[in-house]
Design a protein around this motif. Structure first.
Motif, PDB file in Angstrom:
ATOM      1  N   ILE A   1      46.754  49.960  28.169  1.00 31.53           N
ATOM      2  CA  ILE A   1      46.107  48.740  28.845  1.00 31.53           C
ATOM      3  C   ILE A   1      46.078  48.915  30.333  1.00 31.53           C
ATOM      4  CG2 ILE A   1      47.002  47.238  27.080  1.00 31.53           C
ATOM      5  CD1 ILE A   1      49.550  46.543  28.955  1.00 31.53           C
ATOM      6  N   GLN A   2      45.293  48.218  30.824  1.00 35.06           N
ATOM      7  CA  GLN A   2      44.812  48.121  32.310  1.00 35.06           C
ATOM      8  C   GLN A   2      45.569  47.222  32.914  1.00 35.06           C
ATOM      9  OE1 GLN A   2      40.989  48.591  33.681  1.00 35.06           O
ATOM     10  NE2 GLN A   2      41.344  49.237  35.553  1.00 35.06           N
ATOM     11  N   ILE A   3      46.436  47.517  34.055  1.00 36.77           N
ATOM     12  CA  ILE A   3      47.076  46.268  34.607  1.00 36.77           C
ATOM     13  C   ILE A   3      46.523  46.159  36.239  1.00 36.77           C
ATOM     14  CG2 ILE A   3      49.518  45.553  35.598  1.00 36.77           C
ATOM     15  CD1 ILE A   3      49.038  45.447  32.550  1.00 36.77           C
ATOM     16  N   HIS A   4      46.190  45.297  36.774  1.00 41.18           N
ATOM     17  CA  HIS A   4      45.592  45.071  37.914  1.00 41.18           C
ATOM     18  C   HIS A   4      46.698  45.280  39.005  1.00 41.18           C
ATOM     19  CE1 HIS A   4      43.618  43.109  41.360  1.00 41.18           C
ATOM     20  NE2 HIS A   4      42.368  43.622  40.676  1.00 41.18           N
ATOM     21  N   ASP A   5      46.465  45.731  40.103  1.00 45.94           N
ATOM     22  CA  ASP A   5      47.385  45.794  41.171  1.00 45.94           C
ATOM     23  C   ASP A   5      47.924  44.424  41.442  1.00 45.94           C
ATOM     24  OD1 ASP A   5      46.918  48.392  41.819  1.00 45.94           O
ATOM     25  OD2 ASP A   5      45.570  48.400  43.258  1.00 45.94           O
ATOM     26  N   HIS A   6      47.490  43.467  41.660  1.00 43.87           N
ATOM     27  CA  HIS A   6      47.917  42.300  41.985  1.00 43.87           C
ATOM     28  C   HIS A   6      49.049  41.874  40.930  1.00 43.87           C
ATOM     29  CE1 HIS A   6      43.984  41.622  44.037  1.00 43.87           C
ATOM     30  NE2 HIS A   6      45.051  41.049  45.037  1.00 43.87           N
ATOM     31  N   ASP A   7      48.891  42.254  39.736  1.00 43.62           N
ATOM     32  CA  ASP A   7      50.016  41.877  38.693  1.00 43.62           C
ATOM     33  C   ASP A   7      51.164  42.846  38.782  1.00 43.62           C
ATOM     34  OD1 ASP A   7      48.470  39.877  37.289  1.00 43.62           O
ATOM     35  OD2 ASP A   7      47.577  41.426  36.240  1.00 43.62           O
ATOM     36  N   SER A   8      51.019  44.064  39.255  1.00 40.14           N
ATOM     37  CA  SER A   8      51.918  45.415  39.590  1.00 40.14           C
ATOM     38  C   SER A   8      52.963  44.748  40.781  1.00 40.14           C
ATOM     39  CB  SER A   8      51.390  46.662  39.792  1.00 40.14           C
ATOM     40  OG  SER A   8      50.695  47.029  38.536  1.00 40.14           O
ATOM     41  N   VAL A   9      52.109  44.311  41.694  1.00 38.41           N
ATOM     42  CA  VAL A   9      52.843  43.948  42.800  1.00 38.41           C
ATOM     43  C   VAL A   9      53.641  42.737  42.661  1.00 38.41           C
ATOM     44  CG1 VAL A   9      52.388  43.071  45.393  1.00 38.41           C
ATOM     45  CG2 VAL A   9      51.281  45.099  44.547  1.00 38.41           C
ATOM     46  N   ARG A  10      52.920  41.606  41.907  1.00 42.81           N
ATOM     47  CA  ARG A  10      53.756  40.320  41.729  1.00 42.81           C
ATOM     48  C   ARG A  10      55.176  40.891  40.848  1.00 42.81           C
ATOM     49  NH1 ARG A  10      48.607  37.631  41.418  1.00 42.81           N
ATOM     50  NH2 ARG A  10      48.365  38.399  39.397  1.00 42.81           N
ATOM     51  N   MET A  11      55.037  41.648  40.037  1.00 45.56           N
ATOM     52  CA  MET A  11      56.040  41.810  39.045  1.00 45.56           C
ATOM     53  C   MET A  11      57.191  42.571  39.953  1.00 45.56           C
ATOM     54  SD  MET A  11      57.472  41.743  36.397  1.00 45.56           S
ATOM     55  CE  MET A  11      56.439  41.086  35.310  1.00 45.56           C
ATOM     56  N   VAL A  12      56.718  43.661  40.878  1.00 43.90           N
ATOM     57  CA  VAL A  12      57.900  44.212  41.980  1.00 43.90           C
ATOM     58  C   VAL A  12      58.763  43.063  42.487  1.00 43.90           C
ATOM     59  CG1 VAL A  12      57.958  45.437  44.080  1.00 43.90           C
ATOM     60  CG2 VAL A  12      56.556  46.370  42.213  1.00 43.90           C
ATOM     61  N   PHE A  13      57.895  42.073  43.237  1.00 44.48           N
ATOM     62  CA  PHE A  13      58.577  41.299  43.910  1.00 44.48           C
ATOM     63  C   PHE A  13      59.443  40.300  42.943  1.00 44.48           C
ATOM     64  CE2 PHE A  13      56.045  43.116  47.011  1.00 44.48           C
ATOM     65  CZ  PHE A  13      56.686  43.084  47.980  1.00 44.48           C
ATOM     66  N   ARG A  14      58.947  40.109  41.764  1.00 49.84           N
ATOM     67  CA  ARG A  14      59.580  38.781  40.540  1.00 49.84           C
ATOM     68  C   ARG A  14      61.012  39.636  40.450  1.00 49.84           C
ATOM     69  NH1 ARG A  14      58.279  38.277  34.698  1.00 49.84           N
ATOM     70  NH2 ARG A  14      60.067  36.956  34.110  1.00 49.84           N
ATOM     71  N   LEU A  15      60.754  41.058  40.215  1.00 50.72           N
ATOM     72  CA  LEU A  15      62.085  41.738  39.749  1.00 50.72           C
ATOM     73  C   LEU A  15      63.055  41.598  40.952  1.00 50.72           C
ATOM     74  CD1 LEU A  15      60.329  44.817  37.858  1.00 50.72           C
ATOM     75  CD2 LEU A  15      61.760  42.994  36.729  1.00 50.72           C
ATOM     76  N   LEU A  16      62.426  41.966  42.041  1.00 55.64           N
ATOM     77  CA  LEU A  16      63.477  41.806  43.340  1.00 55.64           C
ATOM     78  C   LEU A  16      64.127  40.355  43.524  1.00 55.64           C
ATOM     79  CD1 LEU A  16      64.677  43.239  45.697  1.00 55.64           C
ATOM     80  CD2 LEU A  16      62.571  42.585  46.986  1.00 55.64           C
ATOM     81  N   HIS A  17      63.294  39.330  43.374  1.00 55.45           N
ATOM     82  CA  HIS A  17      63.900  38.049  43.566  1.00 55.45           C
ATOM     83  C   HIS A  17      64.508  37.419  42.610  1.00 55.45           C
ATOM     84  CE1 HIS A  17      62.288  37.400  47.741  1.00 55.45           C
ATOM     85  NE2 HIS A  17      61.351  38.385  47.465  1.00 55.45           N
ATOM     86  N   GLU A  18      63.994  37.614  41.269  1.00 60.21           N
ATOM     87  CA  GLU A  18      64.636  36.872  40.015  1.00 60.21           C
ATOM     88  C   GLU A  18      65.612  37.835  39.485  1.00 60.21           C
ATOM     89  OE1 GLU A  18      61.679  35.440  37.556  1.00 60.21           O
ATOM     90  OE2 GLU A  18      60.441  34.640  39.340  1.00 60.21           O
ATOM     91  N   GLU A  19      65.509  39.016  39.468  1.00 58.92           N
ATOM     92  CA  GLU A  19      66.503  39.777  38.671  1.00 58.92           C
ATOM     93  C   GLU A  19      67.489  40.687  39.641  1.00 58.92           C
ATOM     94  OE1 GLU A  19      66.864  39.392  35.652  1.00 58.92           O
ATOM     95  OE2 GLU A  19      64.953  38.310  35.286  1.00 58.92           O
ATOM     96  N   GLY A  20      66.966  40.844  40.971  1.00 60.11           N
ATOM     97  CA  GLY A  20      67.869  41.509  41.882  1.00 60.11           C
ATOM     98  C   GLY A  20      67.675  43.037  41.602  1.00 60.11           C
ATOM     99  N   ILE A  21      66.577  43.534  41.040  1.00 63.08           N
ATOM    100  CA  ILE A  21      66.198  45.038  40.785  1.00 63.08           C
ATOM    101  C   ILE A  21      65.089  45.357  41.765  1.00 63.08           C
ATOM    102  CG2 ILE A  21      65.397  46.672  39.031  1.00 63.08           C
ATOM    103  CD1 ILE A  21      66.425  44.547  36.872  1.00 63.08           C
ATOM    104  N   PHE A  22      65.555  46.362  42.701  1.00 60.40           N
ATOM    105  CA  PHE A  22      64.560  46.822  43.716  1.00 60.40           C
ATOM    106  C   PHE A  22      63.728  48.194  43.180  1.00 60.40           C
ATOM    107  CE2 PHE A  22      64.499  49.113  48.080  1.00 60.40           C
ATOM    108  CZ  PHE A  22      63.505  48.383  48.390  1.00 60.40           C
TER     109      PHE A  22
END
Length: 136
Positions: free
Chosen positions: A51-72
């Protein structure tokens, strides 16, 4: 094979008949390239899909994991998790999805966590305002 399992990679170069990208992603360098490194040769025979994932979705996930899960995590791990979420949506309830958090956000200080770089790449506005606080 592994009955009841599906192996999917995020990145179009893994498709059986890939449509190769003209270049790599600014977030996940190398993933959009048409080159398959020696350590990954033959992998297509064991992969059920890509599957192809857009950069915007990858970036949103990076920050979602940081803010919601505390995973850097970094961009590649963000891509993997976004891909896993997409696979989970496609497969529906009752399946177990596994992915790898393969990098750390420490390697992305001058990119994902740099406001100027994010703005230059058109990625800053993809983030919800509450997630922009991690960017300097």
């Amino acid at each position: 094979g592994d009955e009841g399992t599906e192996k999917v990679l995020a990145g179009e170069r893994w498709c059986k008949k890939p449509k190769m990208s003209p270049g790599s992603s600014p977030v996940t360098e190398g993933i959009g390239n048409s080159i398959i490194t020696a350590n990954m040769e033959g992998l297509r025979d064991f992969v059920d899909g890509a599957i192809q994932i857009h950069d915007h979705d990858s970036v949103r996930m990076v920050f979602r994991l940081l803010h919601e899960e505390g995973i850097f995590v970094g961009g590649s791990a963000g891509l993997n998790v976004a891909g896993a979420v997409e696979v989970a949506k496609r497969m529906g309830p009752g399946h177990t999805i596994v992915t790898i958090l393969c990098d750390s956000g420490f390697r992305y200080g001058t990119k994902l966590f740099n406001k100027k770089w994010m703005q230059e790449k058109g990625l800053y506005d993809a983030l919800p305002p509450e997630h922009r606080t991690a960017i300097r």
